[in-house]
Write a protein that holds these residues in place. Structure first.
Motif, mmCIF file in Angstrom:
data_model
loop_
_atom_site.group_PDB
_atom_site.id
_atom_site.type_symbol
_atom_site.label_atom_id
_atom_site.label_comp_id
_atom_site.label_asym_id
_atom_site.label_seq_id
_atom_site.Cartn_x
_atom_site.Cartn_y
_atom_site.Cartn_z
ATOM 1 N N LEU A 1 0.819 -1.643 -0.248
ATOM 2 C CA LEU A 1 0.416 -0.198 0.242
ATOM 3 C C LEU A 1 1.222 1.418 -0.161
ATOM 4 O O LEU A 1 0.284 2.704 -0.543
ATOM 5 C CB LEU A 1 -0.681 -0.442 1.746
ATOM 6 N N LEU A 2 2.554 1.271 0.849
ATOM 7 C CA LEU A 2 2.851 2.308 0.505
ATOM 8 C C LEU A 2 3.376 2.168 -0.340
ATOM 9 O O LEU A 2 3.807 4.097 -1.351
ATOM 10 C CB LEU A 2 4.080 1.973 1.776
ATOM 11 N N MET A 3 3.689 1.721 -1.353
ATOM 12 C CA MET A 3 4.249 1.396 -3.058
ATOM 13 C C MET A 3 2.732 1.981 -3.618
ATOM 14 O O MET A 3 3.501 3.202 -4.514
ATOM 15 C CB MET A 3 4.602 0.306 -3.034
ATOM 16 N N ALA A 4 2.036 2.083 -3.373
ATOM 17 C CA ALA A 4 0.207 1.970 -4.227
ATOM 18 C C ALA A 4 1.051 3.899 -3.706
ATOM 19 O O ALA A 4 0.189 4.566 -4.775
ATOM 20 C CB ALA A 4 -0.902 1.834 -3.533
ATOM 21 N N GLN B 1 -8.422 3.180 -3.259
ATOM 22 C CA GLN B 1 -9.332 2.123 -4.212
ATOM 23 C C GLN B 1 -9.172 1.012 -4.822
ATOM 24 O O GLN B 1 -8.305 0.232 -4.031
ATOM 25 C CB GLN B 1 -10.913 1.809 -4.201
ATOM 26 N N GLU B 2 -7.919 1.284 -5.794
ATOM 27 C CA GLU B 2 -7.287 1.127 -6.622
ATOM 28 C C GLU B 2 -6.059 0.117 -5.996
ATOM 29 O O GLU B 2 -5.868 -0.682 -6.203
ATOM 30 C CB GLU B 2 -6.774 2.128 -7.973
ATOM 31 N N GLY B 3 -5.427 1.180 -4.811
ATOM 32 C CA GLY B 3 -4.216 0.467 -4.594
ATOM 33 C C GLY B 3 -4.486 -1.043 -4.162
ATOM 34 O O GLY B 3 -3.807 -1.247 -3.906
ATOM 35 N N ARG B 4 -5.646 -0.585 -3.454
ATOM 36 C CA ARG B 4 -5.980 -1.734 -2.557
ATOM 37 C C ARG B 4 -6.279 -2.754 -3.470
ATOM 38 O O ARG B 4 -5.743 -4.421 -3.005
ATOM 39 C CB ARG B 4 -7.248 -1.598 -1.529
ATOM 40 N N ARG B 5 -7.095 -2.767 -4.187
ATOM 41 C CA ARG B 5 -7.447 -3.851 -5.643
ATOM 42 C C ARG B 5 -5.753 -4.047 -5.771
ATOM 43 O O ARG B 5 -5.760 -5.416 -6.111
ATOM 44 C CB ARG B 5 -7.772 -3.266 -6.394
ATOM 45 N N MET C 1 6.455 -5.351 -5.222
ATOM 46 C CA MET C 1 6.550 -3.922 -5.054
ATOM 47 C C MET C 1 6.674 -2.924 -6.436
ATOM 48 O O MET C 1 6.200 -1.898 -6.506
ATOM 49 C CB MET C 1 6.884 -3.374 -4.137
ATOM 50 N N THR C 2 7.490 -3.835 -7.304
ATOM 51 C CA THR C 2 8.020 -3.261 -8.298
ATOM 52 C C THR C 2 6.971 -2.900 -9.246
ATOM 53 O O THR C 2 6.949 -2.184 -10.168
ATOM 54 C CB THR C 2 9.143 -3.724 -9.023
ATOM 55 N N LEU C 3 5.812 -4.333 -9.026
ATOM 56 C CA LEU C 3 5.115 -4.409 -10.321
ATOM 57 C C LEU C 3 3.344 -3.297 -10.210
ATOM 58 O O LEU C 3 2.954 -3.149 -10.867
ATOM 59 C CB LEU C 3 4.490 -5.754 -10.338
ATOM 60 N N VAL C 4 3.399 -2.505 -9.024
ATOM 61 C CA VAL C 4 2.366 -2.076 -8.457
ATOM 62 C C VAL C 4 2.603 -0.950 -10.031
ATOM 63 O O VAL C 4 0.931 -0.718 -9.880
ATOM 64 C CB VAL C 4 2.467 -1.280 -7.389
ATOM 65 N N GLY C 5 2.927 -0.147 -10.258
ATOM 66 C CA GLY C 5 2.562 0.284 -11.161
ATOM 67 C C GLY C 5 2.842 0.125 -12.574
ATOM 68 O O GLY C 5 2.980 0.927 -13.857
ATOM 69 N N ASP C 6 2.447 -1.381 -12.863
ATOM 70 C CA ASP C 6 2.460 -1.655 -14.378
ATOM 71 C C ASP C 6 3.661 -1.101 -15.572
ATOM 72 O O ASP C 6 3.178 -0.929 -16.578
ATOM 73 C CB ASP C 6 0.917 -2.190 -14.668
ATOM 74 N N PRO C 7 4.470 -1.924 -14.762
ATOM 75 C CA PRO C 7 6.134 -1.079 -15.801
ATOM 76 C C PRO C 7 5.982 -2.338 -16.238
ATOM 77 O O PRO C 7 5.687 -3.233 -16.377
ATOM 78 C CB PRO C 7 6.799 -1.044 -14.783
ATOM 79 N N ARG C 8 5.644 -1.016 -17.875
ATOM 80 C CA ARG C 8 6.240 -2.645 -19.279
ATOM 81 C C ARG C 8 7.796 -2.550 -19.078
ATOM 82 O O ARG C 8 8.212 -3.479 -19.853
ATOM 83 C CB ARG C 8 5.951 -2.260 -20.443
ATOM 84 N N ILE C 9 8.953 -2.224 -18.627
ATOM 85 C CA ILE C 9 10.009 -3.191 -18.768
ATOM 86 C C ILE C 9 10.261 -2.662 -16.753
ATOM 87 O O ILE C 9 10.425 -1.230 -16.211
ATOM 88 C CB ILE C 9 10.962 -1.472 -19.690
#
Length: 325
Positions: free
Chosen positions: A110-113, A121-125, A159-167
């Motif tokens: 949640l901190l990373m979100a 709400q999106e962060g929790r999901r 945690m790295t994938l929270v922002g949905d990075p493509r690289i």
């Protein structure tokens, strides 16, 4: 390796590219003109001895430190001119975990979100979905300090994938993990690749690069000593051969007389025929055996492994070393 949908022969776009990358620390040149091109949706592995500069490459491409020279693009953005755009496109998991052991796994997520500015709400999901994906749901309410090494690395990557990075840059992601945890991490990396994510991997495990990477580069003395697929790299090192074993001494003697270039093992009734392991060379050898009416009882193809490649390119001599940072 991915292929372009627009037609054969057209290379896929580069997710990461570097031309003439240079970096020195004081009077020590760490990177001396590195060129890289990593296609979108592939896994690229960078190998090198301790101190070769692998982590420096990751830090430069992820905007953590600046290069002395070079044209660098990540996700289509100029690393020097558009660092914020680069950071928005990437995720980085370093050698040392970014997990805060004083809070729970869920709180870390949640901190990373929050840092990614996701609505609550999106962060929790997203956090819940990633915790489930990485098999951490049962441990989500427990302090991260109680996690095993493998669990911490999974949480770190989640945690790295929270922002949905493509690289994604993975700097030695499995260092210190037991074999089971390492294989679990490999499966996660394969799933990322299946989702179209580009992975830039540095690793101290040669087996890891062999298992995961579409292309591998060996970094030595500030330069790329060699680059290619695992099979391409293995073919540049001598030592490949085909082993023929016989149970009939007469057939063995005929083979010896026919295959003059082979190394003999008279006790085992076996021959080692130099070969690069290609289909063409194997077919040629089988044709020679057929023409001479020779029947072999066992045939096996042996090619150099990445250990052989690494030590040949970097001047290492200890064949029993497992690691190469």
């Amino acid at each position: 390796m991915p292929t372009s949908k627009k037609g054969e022969g057209v290379p896929p776009p580069a997710a990461i590219s570097a031309v003439g990358l240079r970096k020195s620390f004081g009077d020590k040149t760490v990177l001396d003109g590195i060129d890289l091109r990593i296609p979108t949706g592939s896994v690229f592995a960078l190998l090198g001895p301790n101190g070769a500069g692998k982590t420096t490459v990751v830090k430069i491409l992820s905007t953590l430190i600046t290069a002395d020279a070079g044209e660098l693009r990540v996700g289509g953005h100029d690393v020097a001119a558009e660092p914020q755009a680069v950071r928005a496109a990437i995720g980085v998991t370093g050698q040392f975990s970014a997990v805060d052991g004083l809070i729970t796994g869920e709180e870390n997520m949640l901190l990373m979100a929050d840092l990614q500015h996701l609505p609550r709400q999106e962060g929790r999901r997203v956090a819940a979905e990633l915790l489930e994906r990485f098999d951490l749901t049962d441990a989500a309410k427990k302090p991260a300090s109680s996690y095993s090494g493998g669990m911490k690395r999974r949480l770190d990557l989640a945690m790295t994938l929270v922002g949905d990075p493509r690289i994604i840059f993975l700097d030695e992601p499995t260092t210190g993990l037991d074999p089971r945890s390492r294989h679990n991490m490999w499966q996660i990396i394969r799933e990322l690749l299946a989702d179209g994510v580009t992975v830039f991997l540095t690793t101290q495990y040669l087996e890891e690069a062999d298992e995961l990477a579409d292309r591998i580069a060996v970094l030595h003395d500030g330069k790329i000593a060699a680059e290619g697929s695992s099979e391409e790299l293995k073919r540049i090192v001598p030592g490949g051969h085909v082993r023929l074993r016989f149970t009939d001494p007469a057939a063995y003697r005929t083979a010896v007389a026919t295959l003059h270039e082979a190394d003999r093992d008279d006790d085992a009734l076996a021959l080692r025929v130099p070969s690069d392991g290609t289909q063409r060379e194997l077919r040629s050898l089988l044709d020679r055996l057929d023409s001479a009416g020779i029947e072999t009882d066992e045939l096996s193809v042996h090619t150099p492994d990445l250990d052989d490649v690494f030590f040949a390119l970097t001047g290492g001599t200890d064949k029993h070393k497992e690691t190469a940072r």
